[in-house]
Design a protein around this motif. Structure first.
Motif, PDB file in Angstrom:
ATOM      1  N   ASN A  92       0.867  -1.176   0.000  1.00 21.63           N
ATOM      2  CA  ASN A  92       0.000   0.000   0.000  1.00 21.63           C
ATOM      3  C   ASN A  92       0.904   1.226   0.000  1.00 21.63           C
ATOM      4  OD1 ASN A  92      -1.729   2.106   0.524  1.00 21.63           O
ATOM      5  ND2 ASN A  92      -2.890   1.039   2.122  1.00 21.63           N
ATOM      6  N   GLY A  95      -1.345   5.661  -1.636  1.00 20.28           N
ATOM      7  CA  GLY A  95      -2.775   5.511  -1.929  1.00 20.28           C
ATOM      8  C   GLY A  95      -3.090   4.462  -2.981  1.00 20.28           C
ATOM      9  N   ARG A  96      -2.098   3.703  -3.407  1.00 17.50           N
ATOM     10  CA  ARG A  96      -2.344   2.655  -4.405  1.00 17.50           C
ATOM     11  C   ARG A  96      -2.002   1.282  -3.831  1.00 17.50           C
ATOM     12  NH1 ARG A  96      -0.255   3.654 -10.127  1.00 17.50           N
ATOM     13  NH2 ARG A  96      -2.327   2.956 -10.701  1.00 17.50           N
ATOM     14  N   LEU A  97      -2.743   0.278  -4.284  1.00 15.30           N
ATOM     15  CA  LEU A  97      -2.492  -1.088  -3.833  1.00 15.30           C
ATOM     16  C   LEU A  97      -1.809  -1.866  -4.952  1.00 15.30           C
ATOM     17  CD1 LEU A  97      -5.805  -2.125  -1.987  1.00 15.30           C
ATOM     18  CD2 LEU A  97      -3.603  -1.474  -0.977  1.00 15.30           C
ATOM     19  N   ALA A  98      -0.598  -2.329  -4.663  1.00 16.69           N
ATOM     20  CA  ALA A  98       0.156  -3.133  -5.638  1.00 16.69           C
ATOM     21  C   ALA A  98       0.381  -4.513  -5.042  1.00 16.69           C
ATOM     22  CB  ALA A  98       1.497  -2.467  -5.944  1.00 16.69           C
ATOM     23  N   ASP A 130      -4.744  -2.005  -7.671  1.00 19.74           N
ATOM     24  CA  ASP A 130      -4.410  -1.112  -8.790  1.00 19.74           C
ATOM     25  C   ASP A 130      -3.378  -1.720  -9.736  1.00 19.74           C
ATOM     26  OD1 ASP A 130      -5.948   1.324  -7.986  1.00 19.74           O
ATOM     27  OD2 ASP A 130      -4.693   1.129  -6.201  1.00 19.74           O
ATOM     28  N   LEU A 131      -2.423  -2.449  -9.168  1.00 18.74           N
ATOM     29  CA  LEU A 131      -1.388  -3.061 -10.000  1.00 18.74           C
ATOM     30  C   LEU A 131      -1.091  -4.468  -9.465  1.00 18.74           C
ATOM     31  CD1 LEU A 131      -0.062  -0.007  -9.073  1.00 18.74           C
ATOM     32  CD2 LEU A 131       1.443  -0.634 -10.924  1.00 18.74           C
ATOM     33  N   ALA A 157      -6.891  -4.039 -12.609  1.00 20.61           N
ATOM     34  CA  ALA A 157      -5.462  -3.833 -12.293  1.00 20.61           C
ATOM     35  C   ALA A 157      -4.609  -3.805 -13.551  1.00 20.61           C
ATOM     36  CB  ALA A 157      -4.966  -4.948 -11.372  1.00 20.61           C
ATOM     37  N   GLU A 158      -3.592  -2.945 -13.503  1.00 17.51           N
ATOM     38  CA  GLU A 158      -2.540  -3.003 -14.520  1.00 17.51           C
ATOM     39  C   GLU A 158      -1.642  -4.192 -14.167  1.00 17.51           C
ATOM     40  OE1 GLU A 158       0.616   0.091 -16.481  1.00 17.51           O
ATOM     41  OE2 GLU A 158       0.350   0.197 -14.313  1.00 17.51           O
ATOM     42  N   VAL A 210       5.629   1.730  -9.429  1.00 14.40           N
ATOM     43  CA  VAL A 210       4.729   2.474  -8.539  1.00 14.40           C
ATOM     44  C   VAL A 210       5.623   3.111  -7.469  1.00 14.40           C
ATOM     45  CG1 VAL A 210       4.282   0.469  -7.021  1.00 14.40           C
ATOM     46  CG2 VAL A 210       2.545   2.274  -7.222  1.00 14.40           C
TER      47      VAL A 210
END
Ligand SMILES: [Zn+2]
Length: 316
Positions: A92, A95-98, A130-131, A157-158, A210
């Motif tokens: 995390n 603000g993005r979840l990878a 998100d990724l 997700a990318e 990211v």
């Protein structure tokens, strides 16, 4: 208090024979397998996908006697199946979840495929990721990308695949260069590329997919096998994929390859380099196949290495 070990054991036997008053039946399966740590401003959650059971022969017949000796020393079964943890890591950051790796999905039997349930237990649905970053395209790392019918399980997700890894597995001309048991990887890579068409990014070594995460080439186990360094402030974490498969064996004998290595000599050279760096720099490491939650430090022990598990902490 019992005064001797014999009296203590006799007392325990009496307790065990007493009828249970508990109303709850045994669950027979693990509670949600999640563990969180903090790297500066970044939260990383280890999410288990389960275990693969390996035969001790995967490290070669020549190493079988020593393998059994070390397995016995580690209180593991000596004739198989040897449990091999499969971990993924949810990062995390900003603000993005990878999600790094996805476990096997339904491809490898009932001891695997726990990722979706474990993510749900922490309130994360696949659409919130998100990724997805892959260390490599082996089924126990990438099998959770698609369902049985080849549909993407992460709807928005990318998908980030190391460039050399995508190039290798998406070219079926390479089929003769991999061990027999890994040849299904070509068809699966094609399926993944189709399912994630338009949102698959090929990542060069040393790139940052990211904020706070950088890829590091670690070729050998597969032609594009990749590590990820997670860094924030003074903290860092080395997510090191398949540097070891059964830690009790390959930390003691870093020269032992596993049957699935595409380039056995390259895999050994990379393992020695990465373990040496991790020990010298006292890096916190996250191993996909280190015992859950897979977080620990590498230290030199004799001719090889050992693992110091990271201490559990209730607050981050
Ligand atoms: Zn692998």
């Amino acid at each position: 208090m019992p005064s001797t070990r014999r009296q203590f054991l006799a007392g325990a036997a009496t307790l065990a024979a007493a009828p249970s008053l508990a109303a709850a039946p045994p669950a027979g399966r693990q509670v949600p397998s999640l563990y969180r740590t903090r790297i500066g401003e970044i939260e990383v959650t280890a999410v288990s996908d389960g275990i693969i059971n390996l035969p001790p022969q995967v490290f070669g017949d020549a190493n079988l006697a020593e393998s059994r000796r070390l397995l016995a020393e580690a209180r593991l079964p000596t004739d198989g199946p040897v449990p091999c943890a499969v971990n993924t890591f949810l990062v995390n950051t900003a603000g993005r979840l990878a999600l790094i790796d996805t476990g096997s999905g339904e491809a490898l039997g009932p001891t695997m495929g726990q990722l979706p349930a474990n993510l749900a237990a922490m309130g994360v649905q696949p659409g919130m990721v998100d990724l997805v970053l892959l260390t490599h395209l082996h089924r126990d790392h990438a099998g959770g990308l698609c369902d049985r019918d080849g549909r993407a399980l992460f709807p928005t997700a990318e998908l980030v695949v190391p460039e050399a890894e995508a190039a290798f597995w998406l070219d079926e001309g390479n089929i003769g260069r991999v061990p027999q048991g890994s040849r299904g990887g070509f068809a699966y890579a094609r399926q993944v590329a189709a399912a994630y068409q338009g949102r698959l990014r090929r990542l060069p070594g040393g790139a940052s997919p990211v904020a706070g995460v950088t890829s590091i080439d670690a070729f050998g186990h597969t032609p594009g096998h990749t590590l990820y360094r997670v860094a924030s402030g003074a903290d860092q974490l080395l997510v090191f994929g398949d540097m070891v498969h059964v830690p009790a064996l390959q930390t003691r004998h870093p020269g032992w390859g596993i049957a699935f290595d595409v380039d056995p000599a390259g895999a050994v050279a990379t393992r020695r380099r990465v373990l040496d760096m991790a020990a010298a720099d006292r890096l916190l490491c996250a191993g996909m196949h280190m015992d859950f939650p897979g977080l620990g430090f590498i230290r030199r022990e004799g001719d090889g290495y050992g693992i110091i598990p990271a201490p559990w902490r209730p607050l981050l």
